[in-house]
Design an enzyme around this catalytic site. Structure first.
Site: not given
Lengths: 279, 407
Positions: A175, A60, A49
């Site tokens: 995911y 994030d 990734e």
């Protein structure tokens, strides 16, 4: 058959879980991150990734935020990231590459042009953090045309009714964002994963990668015992960060990350073997 | 009191069922946040139709905020400028000193309906932070405010007020340490605490339903203005002017007038050191369409889609985006968007102080600077309404600094 499909089929036949390491493109510079990318497959990466640096990575944690900032400082652009993948593909045609990033740089590039170029450069899948299924028509027709998988994210708080909706047209793999939070924070326990995964398995036959908060070999091993792949990001970036001197790569940078990657991959592959043995 | 009414073929009908105003708006958030914005939308749609919700909100508007706010005919200012008759919609007289409390009051009532116990918010100049901390004190909710470290340093009195009100103020050092970075950090907090936390957005931006919801709560400004100007002048104004950062005070006063085609609506962006100086906050004049903080709108960005830092003398205006409904009103041509510089805003700030005895926020001084440009070219029969959205106590240090005075 796409590279992602092929890779998961191979792993399944071998009875192994997958390790998906993450690197932030151009962190701390283009050469280092390209060298890291090229070295990853022989050091245990099954899929890779690549983070596309963005100025405002609002989902994030601090580790990836800083990595993105270093990448941008080093001159990262979306087309620069695609060129990196192209360089990688000149030598390696097996390991699937998934780009992870935010929508705005793609929007700025143009959705169709981006899908065309990404595919031509050897990208296999996209994870677009701020593009929920409701808005996916922005990219879906182009991604399908150029054979890119749009990897769907599923969270612990995703309601049952939404699971069906999310997985209906999914491809590649799913995911599972194993904790509600930003990247690199808490880690989901084996119990939490064991409770969550069957819910997803019930609605989709696709492989499931587990990410967010997986830092150690042991945690990665737990993830592939219930899921099909473990994504390790912040902990590899922390290792990279520790080796930098004045923000620049040193002789220790690559060896340190690759050593850690190897250790995690051994744990992942051991764990998967014991699953086949009937653990 | 009710949510602003809309009808067929009305510019007031937006957003559509996908939360879009034309191509703008939408819900661009991480999967973890989707269940939350959908739950919020459902709660708001239900509350919107519930008369008891609006009765409750109106109760607080009247008895706590001090509404309606006056519409003041600024005669000395009008005389000084010569030309149009200038009215000021005095939102700075609201409790806590700005229009921000209208929206915050609406959202805190929703948060209570949803059973949330903790509030997070972002703030630039601190007006929204102070308003949020105030209602959290009023209703006994836990409150965390994210504020850029740069803004913490230049808005000390507001930081202190928030702390006095019981809020925790978390300085954000990422980026340039301004409003955009505080917004990112508030979103990260929200992602990490989805179960008990309500994200109280301060402007008409963010994922649907925020832009529509914040507008509906702020529309009280325009609704009152309409009644007040009809009473004072027997007709609608010719021009309505409001400063634009994210654009909540402007959207609030514009919205009830959207279908009144003869009323010019003018949003004034902060040009900062000049539109082409590279240090500007004018996202319509110098930005282009993109996606940030949950919505598609005009953004200041580079060629590669990286978001640029905005600059303005006013901490409340230096946001690189604008509410999606403004982006749409610009595109369909219903509202005009102009800009004035830091220097022009400073001059207007002093003009209002001298002529009317009102120390306005630097945000609204931008609006006034534009009024000062157009009023002299209009006739005495013409009417301009400026939304005076906040008072300037918080900006005294900044103004003193720029005028070369040390306090």
């Amino acid at each position: 058959m796409s590279r992602i499909e092929k890779r998961f089929a191979q792993l399944k036949a071998a009875g192994r879980g997958a390790l998906i390491p993450y690197l932030e493109a151009f962190d701390p510079d283009r050469e280092t991150s390209l060298a890291l990318l090229k070295a990853m497959p022989s050091n245990g990466a099954d899929l890779i990734e690549i983070g596309v640096p963005f100025s405002d990575p609002s989902a994030d944690g601090p580790t990836i935020q800083k990595a993105a900032l270093r990448g941008l400082k080093a001159g990262a652009t979306l087309s620069g990231v695609l060129e990196m993948v192209q360089s990688f593909r000149e030598e390696e045609d097996e390991t699937p590459i998934i780009l992870m990033g935010y929508l705005n740089p793609i929007d700025s590039y143009g959705a169709e042009a981006f899908c065309r170029d990404a595919s031509a450069c050897g990208v296999d899948g996209l994870i677009i953090v701020d593009l929920p299924v409701e808005e996916a028509d922005f990219i879906m027709p182009h991604a399908q045309r150029y054979g890119l998988d749009i990897i769907r994210l599923i969270a612990p708080n995703t309601p049952e009714s939404r699971l069906h909706f999310l997985t209906a047209q999914a491809s590649g793999f799913l995911y599972y964002v194993s904790v509600t939070g930003v990247t690199g924070t808490r880690t989901a326990s084996h119990e939490e994963l064991a409770a969550a995964l069957p819910r997803i398995r019930a609605v989709s036959p696709l492989p499931i990668a587990i990410g967010f908060g997986i830092r150690t070999p042991a945690q990665a091993a737990i993830a592939v015992r219930t899921g099909d792949a473990a994504v390790v990001a912040s902990s590899l970036i922390s290792t990279l960060e520790e080796t930098l001197l004045d923000g620049r790569a040193t002789a220790r940078t690559l060896p340190s990350i690759l050593q850690q990657l190897k250790a995690i991959s051994e744990a992942v592959h051991q764990s998967a073997k014991s699953r086949v043995d009937g653990d | 009191m009710q949510a602003p009414a809309a009808s067929m073929n009305s510019l007031k009908n937006g957003p559509d069922d996908r939360g879009r105003f034309g191509t703008f708006g939408g819900q661009f958030v991480a999967e973890t946040l989707m269940p939350l914005v959908q739950a919020l939308d459902a709660t708001y749609q239900a509350a919107k139709k519930d008369p008891t919700f609006w009765e409750e909100l109106h109760y607080y508007f009247k008895h706590y905020i001090g509404r309606p706010s006056p519409l003041w005919h600024a005669k000395r200012l009008s005389d000084e400028l010569g030309g149009a008759r200038i009215y000021l919609k005095r939102e700075e007289l609201n409790h806590t000193g700005s229009h921000k409390l209208n929206n915050v009051m609406g959202q805190i009532l929703l948060a209570r309906r949803m059973g949330k116990t903790r509030i997070v918010a972002e703030t630039g100049a601190g007006q929204h932070g102070v308003a949020t901390a105030t209602v959290c004190a009023l209703f006994g909710m836990s409150c965390t405010i994210y504020m850029g470290a740069t803004d913490v340093a230049r808005q000390k009195p507001n930081v202190f007020r928030m702390k006095l009100l019981g809020a925790e103020v978390r300085p954000v050092t990422a980026g340039a340490g301004t409003l955009k970075d505080a917004m990112n950090e508030a979103m990260r907090d929200w992602v990490a605490h989805v179960a008990d936390t309500y994200f109280l957005v301060g402007t008409v931006a963010g994922p649907h339903p925020y832009p529509a919801m914040v507008r509906d709560f702020q529309a009280v400004i325009g609704i009152e203005t309409k009644e007040q100007i009809l009473e004072a002048e027997g007709r609608l104004p010719d021009v309505i002017v409001a400063a634009i950062g994210g654009g909540s005070n402007a959207m609030g006063i514009f919205h009830p007038f959207l279908d009144d085609k003869d009323v010019r609506l003018v949003g004034v962006e902060a040009a900062g050191r000049g539109l082409d100086s590279g240090e500007t906050a004018a996202s319509i004049s110098r930005g282009r369409s993109g996606v940030l903080h949950g919505n598609r709108t005009y953004l200041l960005q580079d060629e590669d889609g990286q978001i640029l830092e905005a600059h303005s003398i006013s901490a409340g205006l230096d946001y690189p985006g604008i509410g999606p409904e403004h982006a749409w009103l610009h595109e369909v041509g219903r509202a005009e968007y102009v800009s004035v510089t830091d220097v022009q805003a400073l001059e207007a700030f002093q003009l209002l102080t001298r002529t009317e005895g009102i120390i306005s926020a630097l945000e609204c001084a931008h609006g006034l600077a534009y009024v000062a440009q157009i009023a002299p070219h209009m006739s005495e029969k013409d009417i301009i309404v400026l939304n005076l959205s906040g008072r300037g106590d918080k900006d005294i240090d900044t103004v003193a600094h720029h005028l070369g005075t040390k306090l």
